[in-house]
Every structure is written in C-alpha cells, then in structure tokens.
Write an enzyme that holds these catalytic residues in place. Structure first.
Site, mmCIF file in Angstrom:
data_model
loop_
_atom_site.group_PDB
_atom_site.id
_atom_site.type_symbol
_atom_site.label_atom_id
_atom_site.label_comp_id
_atom_site.label_asym_id
_atom_site.label_seq_id
_atom_site.Cartn_x
_atom_site.Cartn_y
_atom_site.Cartn_z
ATOM 1 N N ASP A 121 0.851 -1.180 0.000
ATOM 2 C CA ASP A 121 0.000 0.000 0.000
ATOM 3 C C ASP A 121 0.888 1.232 0.000
ATOM 4 O O ASP A 121 1.976 1.222 0.584
ATOM 5 C CB ASP A 121 -0.910 0.014 1.231
ATOM 6 C CG ASP A 121 -2.017 -1.024 1.163
ATOM 7 O OD1 ASP A 121 -2.469 -1.344 0.051
ATOM 8 O OD2 ASP A 121 -2.437 -1.514 2.231
ATOM 9 N N ASP A 140 -6.994 -1.201 -4.722
ATOM 10 C CA ASP A 140 -8.077 -0.753 -3.846
ATOM 11 C C ASP A 140 -8.874 0.364 -4.517
ATOM 12 O O ASP A 140 -10.110 0.392 -4.437
ATOM 13 C CB ASP A 140 -7.521 -0.234 -2.521
ATOM 14 C CG ASP A 140 -6.770 -1.290 -1.724
ATOM 15 O OD1 ASP A 140 -7.090 -2.492 -1.857
ATOM 16 O OD2 ASP A 140 -5.858 -0.914 -0.964
#
Length: 181
Positions: A121, A140
């Site tokens: 991330d 995401d």
C-alpha cells in the site's frame, strides 16, 4: 466487442496496480513517506497482511477464499452476460475484478511462503487524519471506483425506469382522454 473492452480494463487495472507497486518497492523503503502535496497526499510505503485497508488480518485464508470465489463469479457473469448488462456495469465490475486480481497477486506471491504474501500500500491521503487514516493502493482504488460506478448505474437505471413508467402513465392518460371525447 464490449467483452474485449471489459477484458482490457481488467488487464489494464492489474498492470497499473502491479507496476505502481513495483515502482514503490524498487524506489522506497518500507515506512518511508514522500509528500506529493504536503499534509494532503503522500506516497507512504507500508505492507498489509489483512484485507482491504488492513482489516481482517486474522482471517487471511477465509478472506482469500471468499475473494477468489467472488472474482471467479463476477468474471463468469461478465463473460456470460456481457451482451445483456449495461456498459457502465461491465466497466464497473471489470474494474472490481482487475483490482481484486491485483491484490490477490500480492497475497499469493509477495511473501516468503506461497500464499502468505502481503499487499503493498502506498497512497496516503492524509488531509483529514481524523476521518481517513488508511493507506491504500491502485487495486483498492479500482475496486472502490468500480463499486461506485456500479451503484451509479443502479441509480441511473432506476431513474430511467421511473421516467419510462411516468411516460407510459401520461400516454395512457392522454389516450383515455381522447377516447372519452
């Protein structure tokens, strides 16, 4: 033709996700944060061994199993129903599948043991830390935008249905008035 576009969206989503993660891993150290817009948007490299936004980290295999079934199900649905679904729904669910595959690749291959990987991330929207504290990635974002587009498509379809029903009622009433004269 649309089936090829949906497949292209899936492939492009996976490629963008994986290339951006590769760039982060190749150029940053875990925990490093680079401000793009100071106190608004940073690149912050972290790893995530849970589900979306770090949730469900104790239920990794359950989440991976459910995700795999969902990805296969949505993909089959797109393939079988691509001529019947709206273009917006096809695009939306293709983005969801592409994002899901992007993160699944990390979970399967980005670890010391097969299937025990972590998701990279790096998108850190830090403008409102009291409201938003999660760091996410391209996959995401594709999933969230895809779900948003699917909701928009549902709303638009309901508006179209309502307008059609209203027009039919008006037409029926006008026909009744003409017959009564």
């Amino acid at each position: 033709m649309m089936l090829y576009i949906y497949a292209g969206i899936i492939v492009l989503s996976v490629l963008i996700d994986q290339l951006t993660k590769y760039a982060v891993v190749a150029n940053m150290v875990e925990g490093q944060s680079i401000p793009l817009i100071e106190n608004v948007l940073h690149l912050t490299y972290i790893t995530n061994d849970g589900a979306a936004m770090g949730m469900m980290d104790d239920y990794r295999w359950v989440f991976m199993s459910v995700s795999t079934v969902a990805l296969i199900g949505i993909s089959v649905w797109i393939f079988l129903c691509h001529k019947k679904i709206s273009k917006l729904s096809g695009i939306a669910f293709s983005m969801v599948v592409g994002g899901g595959i992007g993160n699944m690749i990390d979970r399967i291959f980005n670890g010391e043991v097969f299937g025990d990987g972590v998701v990279i991330d790096f998108i850190d929207f830090c403008a409102f830390p009291e409201l938003w504290k999660w760091i996410f990635n391209g996959a995401d974002a594709f999933v969230c935008v895809g779900v948003g587009l699917a909701v928009l498509d549902i709303i638009l379809e309901e508006v179209r249905r309502y307008k059609t029903e209203k027009a039919e009622k008006i037409s029926s009433a006008e026909t009744q008035i003409k017959e009564d004269k």
